[in-house]
Design a protein around this motif. Structure first.
Motif, PDB file in Angstrom:
ATOM      1  N   GLY A 137       0.766  -1.232   0.000  1.00 53.77           N
ATOM      2  CA  GLY A 137       0.000   0.000   0.000  1.00 53.77           C
ATOM      3  C   GLY A 137       0.794   1.279   0.000  1.00 53.77           C
ATOM      4  N   GLN A 138       2.053   1.267   0.427  1.00 51.02           N
ATOM      5  CA  GLN A 138       2.813   2.516   0.476  1.00 51.02           C
ATOM      6  C   GLN A 138       3.386   2.919  -0.874  1.00 51.02           C
ATOM      7  N   ALA A 139       3.137   2.138  -1.909  1.00 49.90           N
ATOM      8  CA  ALA A 139       3.788   2.373  -3.209  1.00 49.90           C
ATOM      9  C   ALA A 139       2.826   2.927  -4.250  1.00 49.90           C
ATOM     10  N   ILE A 140       1.849   3.762  -3.836  1.00 48.86           N
ATOM     11  CA  ILE A 140       0.942   4.376  -4.806  1.00 48.86           C
ATOM     12  C   ILE A 140       1.705   5.292  -5.759  1.00 48.86           C
ATOM     13  N   GLY A 141       2.668   6.039  -5.239  1.00 53.18           N
ATOM     14  CA  GLY A 141       3.428   6.950  -6.095  1.00 53.18           C
ATOM     15  C   GLY A 141       4.583   6.265  -6.801  1.00 53.18           C
ATOM     16  N   GLY A 142       5.250   5.337  -6.105  1.00 49.39           N
ATOM     17  CA  GLY A 142       6.396   4.649  -6.688  1.00 49.39           C
ATOM     18  C   GLY A 142       7.302   4.108  -5.606  1.00 49.39           C
ATOM     19  N   VAL A 143       8.440   3.594  -6.021  1.00 47.77           N
ATOM     20  CA  VAL A 143       9.394   2.951  -5.118  1.00 47.77           C
ATOM     21  C   VAL A 143      10.790   3.497  -5.398  1.00 47.77           C
ATOM     22  N   VAL A 144      11.520   3.812  -4.333  1.00 54.01           N
ATOM     23  CA  VAL A 144      12.944   4.141  -4.421  1.00 54.01           C
ATOM     24  C   VAL A 144      13.700   3.030  -3.701  1.00 54.01           C
ATOM     25  N   SER A 145      14.492   2.276  -4.448  1.00 53.93           N
ATOM     26  CA  SER A 145      15.228   1.142  -3.878  1.00 53.93           C
ATOM     27  C   SER A 145      16.724   1.438  -3.916  1.00 53.93           C
ATOM     28  N   LEU A 146      17.377   1.230  -2.771  1.00 55.61           N
ATOM     29  CA  LEU A 146      18.811   1.465  -2.650  1.00 55.61           C
ATOM     30  C   LEU A 146      19.478   0.185  -2.196  1.00 55.61           C
ATOM     31  N   GLU A 147      20.674  -0.060  -2.715  1.00 56.70           N
ATOM     32  CA  GLU A 147      21.424  -1.240  -2.308  1.00 56.70           C
ATOM     33  C   GLU A 147      22.830  -0.839  -1.916  1.00 56.70           C
ATOM     34  N   THR A 148      23.248  -1.287  -0.729  1.00 57.34           N
ATOM     35  CA  THR A 148      24.616  -1.036  -0.302  1.00 57.34           C
ATOM     36  C   THR A 148      25.548  -2.034  -0.993  1.00 57.34           C
ATOM     37  N   ARG A 149      26.833  -1.745  -0.926  1.00 56.40           N
ATOM     38  CA  ARG A 149      27.808  -2.586  -1.619  1.00 56.40           C
ATOM     39  C   ARG A 149      27.834  -3.993  -1.044  1.00 56.40           C
ATOM     40  N   LEU A 150      27.970  -4.948  -1.922  1.00 57.03           N
ATOM     41  CA  LEU A 150      27.985  -6.347  -1.518  1.00 57.03           C
ATOM     42  C   LEU A 150      29.341  -6.724  -0.935  1.00 57.03           C
ATOM     43  N   PRO A 151      29.360  -7.655   0.018  1.00 53.82           N
ATOM     44  CA  PRO A 151      30.651  -8.174   0.490  1.00 53.82           C
ATOM     45  C   PRO A 151      31.397  -8.843  -0.653  1.00 53.82           C
ATOM     46  N   SER A 152      32.718  -8.773  -0.620  1.00 52.87           N
ATOM     47  CA  SER A 152      33.541  -9.418  -1.640  1.00 52.87           C
ATOM     48  C   SER A 152      34.443 -10.437  -0.968  1.00 52.87           C
ATOM     49  N   ALA A 153      34.229 -11.691  -1.313  1.00 54.15           N
ATOM     50  CA  ALA A 153      35.066 -12.745  -0.736  1.00 54.15           C
ATOM     51  C   ALA A 153      36.492 -12.619  -1.253  1.00 54.15           C
ATOM     52  N   GLY A 154      37.441 -13.013  -0.447  1.00 52.95           N
ATOM     53  CA  GLY A 154      38.826 -12.986  -0.891  1.00 52.95           C
ATOM     54  C   GLY A 154      39.646 -12.010  -0.082  1.00 52.95           C
TER      55      GLY A 154
END
Length: 631
Positions: A137-154
């Motif tokens: 229900g909170q997405a009547i206007g739209g969605v802003v999605s953010l992703e933090t940097r993924l861990p990097s193995a090694g």
């Protein structure tokens, strides 16, 4: 790592080096799909663009994307509203690493983007239009999605940024990551400070802002195809602001200040079933927001307001390939929201807090497939069962058609949505327990055309929202909601509409990297008792953005950004309009060696200091210099 992150990583991993990769759109379908197969309107801001533009505040980046308007009450740290295609700020859903950020203790349940810095964010996606079928229900206007940097193995890796500039501004950021065997991890932290400007336009006292933040991610491969994913984000922000001091009670310099602490945590487990034919994710997410405001001039206690908003969410998502051409995604979610607020005063320094909670249980399903080689169809449906409003269904259909071998792309979508009134609107001193949910229907139709290294697009869109909640002022006349001396209350007063177009051009032109957009929106208020139809406030009919950059010999990179917003209403009560403005930003970056670079920028070079909310100031021209390093 979530299902979408796992699938996105796998898709990129099988791409041969040097092959052009269509950008993955994760947020649009809650399952990875290349941009050319998404029928929904979405803009992706990749990590390289975030770095190149040197922007610190996420809302400043969002303001350069088509269809997105941003207003802020004063300088950094002031209340920041993000509106998509003319919708209300509380109709925009914010998501970070899959966790929803909207605060149930805010008046409309919106997310105040004031304290959201770029920090360790590696990717931003903006999904425009009604998206309740898959996002709720909170997405009547739209969605802003953010992703933090993924861990990097090694091997262990680290990077950092330090910058300083006008208005006593400083910023430090650092991140480290590593891992080995089945484990991978990443930690990041940042600190931002500025003396700011007066929140009251024309004031002389600077209203400063301080914020610190941290984030972390850990992934553990427990067995083949079974992964545990842990995430956490935290921030602590303090800002000064202005108010309405006695005896004049007009907006002016005061010594008021506020503090906001935000925290989120997520634990998820991905695992296969049915011999690997079914992918599953179980997740538990928690968000906690705590706000305080203080006024040193208030007698007895300087605390003037306190609020706590907490959301817990348990979710399941499954994904299965029905045939080589059709994929089914489905899920179930249970969310519990809690609000606790109080307003201490000189005559009541320890009031009894108002505490209320509610819950919603949901189930959704989505089918994504290719009826023909050049056609992708998406069908989605959702059922929400709200504690206070019973059952509500919503649906969406979207298609992407790729004639001419993909050089042309036609998109279309039609969607329904609903938004339940916030806890504050229902139960506060201005609340109305008889409120009904807002409902909306939206559509868009767009075409993209590739011309050499440039992609052009044009999208028409429309939305109609019924029973929109607004504040009704008590003026007498025997209104039963105005007993006991109430100043007003929340009511389903409004019907609003939006109609507009978005035009974009992005790519390389004559050696320059160009990203341009223009949005024309007519967002209107209709059907309010006793008031004529009129434009909605703070929604410019015309908005435009242009970013141009080029890399010169020696890897010296220059950039220029222009942003325009036309005139708009400041309020619904006949106040003077907000003036149009055009701001100019300049930037430069020079690598000193492979791992170190210096950079600088001038924001608002023409010193416009645009007024986006009536009576509030803005920083104007600010120069900044910085250093980046990685190890």
């Amino acid at each position: 790592m979530s299902l979408v992150s796992l699938a996105g990583a796998a898709a990129l991993a099988v791409t041969p080096p040097g092959t052009a990769v269509e950008p993955l759109v994760v947020v649009a379908n809650r399952t990875p799909v290349v941009a050319a197969e998404s029928g929904r309107s979405v803009t992706v801001i990749p990590g390289q663009a975030i770095r190149d533009r040197q922007v610190l505040v996420v809302s400043d980046l969002l303001a350069t994307t088509p269809g997105v308007g941003v207003t802020r009450n004063g300088g950094p740290g002031g209340v920041t509203a993000v509106r998509i295609r003319g919708a209300e700020a509380e109709q925009t859903l914010f998501v970070i690493d899959g966790v929803r950020l909207n605060d149930p203790s805010v008046i409309g349940g919106a997310y105040d983007a004031a304290n959201l810095l770029v920090g360790d964010i590696s990717r931003i996606e903006v999904l425009r239009g009604v998206q309740s079928a898959v996002w709720g229900g909170q997405a009547i206007g739209g969605v802003v999605s953010l992703e933090t940097r993924l861990p990097s193995a090694g091997a262990f890796a680290a990077e950092g940024t330090a910058e300083a500039g006008g208005l006593g501004t400083s910023y430090l950021r650092g991140g480290v990551s590593g891992g080995g065997g089945a484990l991978a991890w990443r930690l990041a932290a940042d600190a931002y400070a500025t003396d700011g400007v007066s929140a009251a336009r024309g004031g002389t006292e600077r209203d400063g802002y301080r914020r610190t933040g941290a984030s972390g991610r850990l992934t553990a491969d427990l067995a083949p195809d079974i992964r545990l994913d842990l995430r956490a984000v935290w921030s602590d922000a303090r800002n000064a602001f202005d108010g309405f001091p006695a005896p004049a009670y007009v907006f002016a310099d005061t010594r008021e200040r506020g503090r906001t602490r935000e925290a989120l945590g997520y634990a998820g487990l991905t695992f296969p079933a049915s011999a690997g034919r079914l992918k599953n994710r179980l997740g538990l997410a928690l968000t906690d927001t705590r706000r305080r405001t203080f006024d040193p001039e208030q007698a007895v206690t300087d605390l003037t307001f306190r609020a706590e908003g907490r959301v817990s969410r348990l979710e399941y998502q499954g994904e299965a390939d029905l045939t080589p051409d059709w994929r089914l995604t489905f899920g179930a979610e249970g969310e519990r929201s809690r609000m606790r607020i109080a307003s201490p005063s000189a005559w009541n320094p320890q009031p009894q807090p108002l505490a209320r909670s509610t819950g919603v249980d949901s189930a959704w399903i989505q089918a994504l497939g290719r009826p023909a080689d050049d056609l992708t169809l998406t069908l989605a449906a959702r059922l929400d069962r709200h504690d206070a409003f019973d059952d509500h269904g919503s649906g969406q259909a979207a298609l992407a058609w790729r004639p001419n071998g993909g050089g042309t792309l036609v998109r279309a979508s039609l969607g329904q949505g609903f938004r339940a009134p916030s806890l504050y609107q229902l139960y506060s001193e201005y609340g109305n327990a008889a409120l009904k949910p807002e409902t909306a229907v939206a559509w868009d139709l767009g075409v993209e055309q590739k011309a050499g290294e440039v992609r052009l697009s044009l999208t028409l869109f429309g939305r109609r929202t019924e029973d929109q909640v607004n504040f009704a002022v008590c003026t007498g006349g025997g209104d039963p909601n105005c007993t006991g001396g109430r100043l007003g209350y929340y009511a389903n007063l409004d019907r609003t509409t939006a109609l507009g177009l978005e035009a974009t051009a992005a790519g390389r032109m004559a050696g320059f990297d160009v990203d341009a957009s223009y949005t024309r929106t007519r967002a209107r208020l209709e059907g309010q008792a006793g008031a004529p139809d009129q434009d909605l406030p703070r929604r410019p009919r015309d908005m435009a953005s242009l970013d141009v950059s080029r890399t010169l010999p020696g890897d010296l990179r220059l950039g220029l950004g222009l942003r325009y917003a036309g005139e708009s209403l400041s309020d619904l009560w006949g106040g003077p309009p907000l003036k149009s403005y055009l701001t100019l930003g300049l930037r430069v970056e020079l690598p000193l060696e492979d791992r170190i670079s210096v950079y600088g920028r001038v924001d608002d070079a023409t010193d416009m200091a645009p007024e986006t909310v009536r009576g509030y100031g803005a920083p104007g021209r600010v120069a900044t210099f910085g250093l980046r390093a990685r190890f």
